[in-house]
Scaffold this motif. Structure first.
Motif: not given
Length: 245
Positions: A65-68, A76-99
């Protein structure tokens, strides 16, 4: 309105949504099934406790859930962020901005003061809160010029909570936040986490093996063998002062 009713009914949509989440680790010739077909919805603003013994899948679920971490299968998704299959850069941005993360061990920078440890996070946050106000929220406004070595374990963990919430995260993920603390200091840390949820509206997920903490949640999900084996909605949330173990 009671705690259960706030998160039920029409128009209430989940911010986290997971379907058929499975995670398998291979250790030599042995496969370890950490998660097995987990379905999960979490509503904005909820305080959720994931309860279960070691090896039940709590940390694995929280890390996905935390993109780690990523699942072996499922979605798995958080709002409109698809967590499964997302690239490292996208997950890093998700963690930085939302978690915001709070772990069992504090990981503070020893050469920085309490205030500096918290201020450091604001430099990478899009909409940070006032560090002094956040330290006041966790009851450390009189300790801002102290270094980690001058603090108790409970105070260090409250700095870690402040550091996690100062960037104004949408979700706060806490992995055994009282696991290294004694009874009284653990309750102080839990009170700080609850205040962040109540006053800032931060969706909060706490994983623990301590069943007493479950009383503080809106909803409790019990895990066993990598599955969600039970769910309870509390009609009234207990304060940290009311929790005993």
């Amino acid at each position: 309105m009671n705690a259960a009713a706030r998160f039920e009914g029409p128009g209430v949509s989940p911010v986290f949504r997971a379907r058929k989440l499975s995670k398998t680790y291979r250790m030599g010739e042995v496969e370890v099934h950490a998660l097995r077909d987990v379905d999960l919805d979490i509503i904005e603003g909820e305080f959720v406790v994931l309860l279960g013994p070691s090896g039940s899948g709590k940390s694995t679920l929280l890390n996905i859930l935390g993109g780690l971490d990523s699942p072996t299968s499922g979605d798995a998704q958080w709002r409109d962020h698809q967590l499964v299959g997302a690239g490292d850069a996208e997950l890093t941005r998700y963690r930085r901005e939302h978690v915001g993360f709070v772990f069992q061990f504090y990981n503070l920078i020893p050469s920085l003061t309490v205030l500096e440890n918290v201020q450091l996070v604001t430099e990478i946050a899009d909409r940070p809160l006032d560090p002094l106000e956040v330290l006041k929220l966790v009851g450390l406004e009189r300790r801002i010029d102290h270094f980690p070595s001058q603090l108790s374990g409970g105070e260090q963990q409250r700095v870690a909570v402040a550091r996690a919430i100062v960037k104004s995260p949408d979700v706060l993920l806490c992995d055994e936040p009282t696991g290294a603390l004694d009874y009284e200091t653990g309750k102080v840390v839990l009170a700080a986490i609850a205040r962040a949820n109540e006053q800032l509206g931060t969706t909060t997920i706490v994983i623990t093996h301590n069943a007493a903490i479950a009383g503080m949640a809106d909803r409790v999900l019990r895990l066993g063998g990598g599955r969600i084996v039970g769910e309870t909605r509390n009609p009234r949330r207990l304060s940290a002062e009311e929790v005993t173990w």
